[in-house]
Design an enzyme around this catalytic site. Structure first.
Site, PDB file in Angstrom:
ATOM      1  N   SER A 246      47.166  69.360  70.894  1.00  0.00           N
ATOM      2  CA  SER A 246      46.611  69.514  72.235  1.00  0.00           C
ATOM      3  C   SER A 246      45.184  70.063  72.181  1.00  0.00           C
ATOM      4  O   SER A 246      44.289  69.392  71.669  1.00  0.00           O
ATOM      5  CB  SER A 246      47.548  70.399  73.073  1.00  0.00           C
ATOM      6  OG  SER A 246      47.208  70.340  74.426  1.00  0.00           O
ATOM      7  N   ASP A 269      48.717  64.742  69.919  1.00  0.00           N
ATOM      8  CA  ASP A 269      48.621  64.717  71.385  1.00  0.00           C
ATOM      9  C   ASP A 269      47.367  65.460  71.860  1.00  0.00           C
ATOM     10  O   ASP A 269      47.431  66.350  72.708  1.00  0.00           O
ATOM     11  CB  ASP A 269      49.884  65.324  72.007  1.00  0.00           C
ATOM     12  CG  ASP A 269      50.479  64.425  73.094  1.00  0.00           C
ATOM     13  OD1 ASP A 269      50.047  63.264  73.219  1.00  0.00           O
ATOM     14  OD2 ASP A 269      51.391  64.882  73.808  1.00  0.00           O
ATOM     15  N   HIS A 324      54.737  66.206  75.797  1.00  0.00           N
ATOM     16  CA  HIS A 324      53.680  66.985  75.153  1.00  0.00           C
ATOM     17  C   HIS A 324      54.240  68.123  74.310  1.00  0.00           C
ATOM     18  O   HIS A 324      53.684  68.480  73.279  1.00  0.00           O
ATOM     19  CB  HIS A 324      52.735  67.532  76.234  1.00  0.00           C
ATOM     20  CG  HIS A 324      51.436  68.069  75.704  1.00  0.00           C
ATOM     21  ND1 HIS A 324      50.628  67.353  74.841  1.00  0.00           N
ATOM     22  CD2 HIS A 324      50.798  69.256  75.931  1.00  0.00           C
ATOM     23  CE1 HIS A 324      49.538  68.062  74.562  1.00  0.00           C
ATOM     24  NE2 HIS A 324      49.631  69.216  75.196  1.00  0.00           N
TER      25      HIS A 324
END
Length: 402
Positions: A246, A269, A324
């Site tokens: 992330s 991600d 996620h």
């Protein structure tokens, strides 16, 4: 930390040939210092214990702040759900020397901290890597800590509340919590400043490992039982990669731009928003994007596409049925109903998803760090060749060609 309703839940053990050890390192007790959890191949030690997944209640408080819920209530809930889980690694176990280890610097996501990706970091260590999972001090972690010099009035109290026994007695523990966006505040300047600090922290962690490898004595503020001198001449400094999830995925790209010692990067991600457009053409190393099916959107994918190159390998896959939070450890620690309610689980079995992630990651690292391992058995995963993978992206309005 407390009781748990685990019902056979837990972080899956690493699958590589090595037992895994872990320890914490803090260089320079101030907020400007380096703080990371180290995962490494270890000797099996009967006396070693597995550490708590959540190191102290302050991290529960930080998660509550990040999720905007009441601290007192959330501490009870989090302690009930997660309080008794352990990391699948042996705390301070002796390092096992068996050739030189490639090195990975790992960067956590927004609202996370150094212990939350142990399923990935421990797997890498079990396969022969030395992994430093950085805890960022840019106010993007839900919580972290450092130390300040005690004031004269505090020196009389030699055992202050909340200060671990391993800390020097002249230091006072200070906590730094997640900084929420202020009302009316523009997000990009804050996140851009943070991603630059995060990359600097990743480079500093690498510099510290390079010192240890050179045999330079290091002082660990935390005074753990681990013997850092055993890491001398243990690392293959020609084989270094950056990995992150992330916000940590963006940190990987910023770090590659900042430090050429990173030979490649893997972005799990990735949240591309914090990055300046101008850095994309300056990144020269191979990059592998491993995405979830439910998080990505056209604007984010289009920023990944700015890194496309005819000369440098840039790859992307998407793991079907993932969300996620399929990359951090939370996904293994909640039952199906609450996991999906809290968006910690997707439709896919979390262990199948993390195995695909880890194997594809290992295959990519072998390819671009020129490792003499057997990870190339998973090369097809890099191109999305599995029933649970999509080559490129599932974002249909913008099919990526990388």
């Amino acid at each position: 930390m407390g009781n748990s309703c685990s019902n056979n839940l837990g972080i899956p053990p690493a699958k590589g040939p090595n037992a895994v050890g872990c320890t914490d390192f803090m260089m320079d007790h101030t907020a400007q210092g380096t703080f990371f959890r180290l995962y490494y191949p270890c000797q099996k030690a009967d006396t070693a214990e597995k550490p708590d997944w959540i190191p102290s209640k302050e991290y529960f408080n930080g998660l509550a702040d990040f999720m905007k819920i009441n601290r007192t209530l959330s501490e009870r809930i989090f302690n009930y759900l997660f309080g008794s889980f352990k990391i699948p690694a042996l705390l301070d176990a002796p390092f096992k020397r068996n050739g030189k280890c490639p090195v990975v610097i790992f960067s956590h996501g927004l609202g996370a901290f150094r212990t939350l990706y142990s399923a990935i970091c421990a797997e890498l260590a079990s396969q022969g890597f030395i992994v430093a999972s950085v805890e960022h001090r840019d106010e993007s972690a839900s919580a972290t800590f450092f130390y300040r010099e005690k004031r004269e009035s505090e020196k009389a109290d030699m055992a202050p509340h909340g200060s671990p026994a391993s800390a020097p007695q002249n230091l006072q523990q200070e906590w730094m919590y997640y900084r929420a966006l202020q009302h009316g505040e523009s997000e990009f300047p804050l996140r851009n400043k943070q991603v630059k600090q995060r990359a600097e922290e990743c480079v500093r962690a690498l510099d510290k490992l390079i010192e240890m490898n050179s045999g330079i004595p290091v002082e660990n503020t935390l005074r753990t039982q681990f013997d850092w001198a055993t890491l001398e001449n243990s690392m293959d400094l020609c084989r270094i990669a950056a990995v992150g999830h992330s916000f940590g995925g963006a940190t990987v790209i910023e770090s590659l731009c900042k430090e050429v010692k990173f030979k490649c990067g893997v972005a799990l991600d990735a949240w591309m928003f914090p990055l300046d457009d101008e850095i994309f053409p300056r990144v020269r190393q191979p990059i592998f994007f491993i995405n979830s099916e439910r998080f990505q959107w056209a604007g984010n994918i289009s920023r990944m596409k700015k890194l496309e190159s005819a000369a440098i390998q840039r790859k992307m896959i998407t793991i079907r049925g993932t969300v996620h939070q399929s990359f951090p450890d939370f996904t293994f620690l909640t039952g199906n109903w609450i996991g999906k309610l809290m968006k910690l689980k997707g439709e896919i079995d979390p262990e199948i998803a993390i195995d695909l992630c880890n194997r594809a990651l290992l295959a990519f690292l072998q390819r671009h760090l020129d490792l003499e391992k057997n990870f190339n058995q998973w090369d097809p995963l890099i191109d999305g060749k599995d029933k649970n993978l999509i080559q490129g992206t599932n974002v249909t309005m913008l099919q990526s060609s990388i």
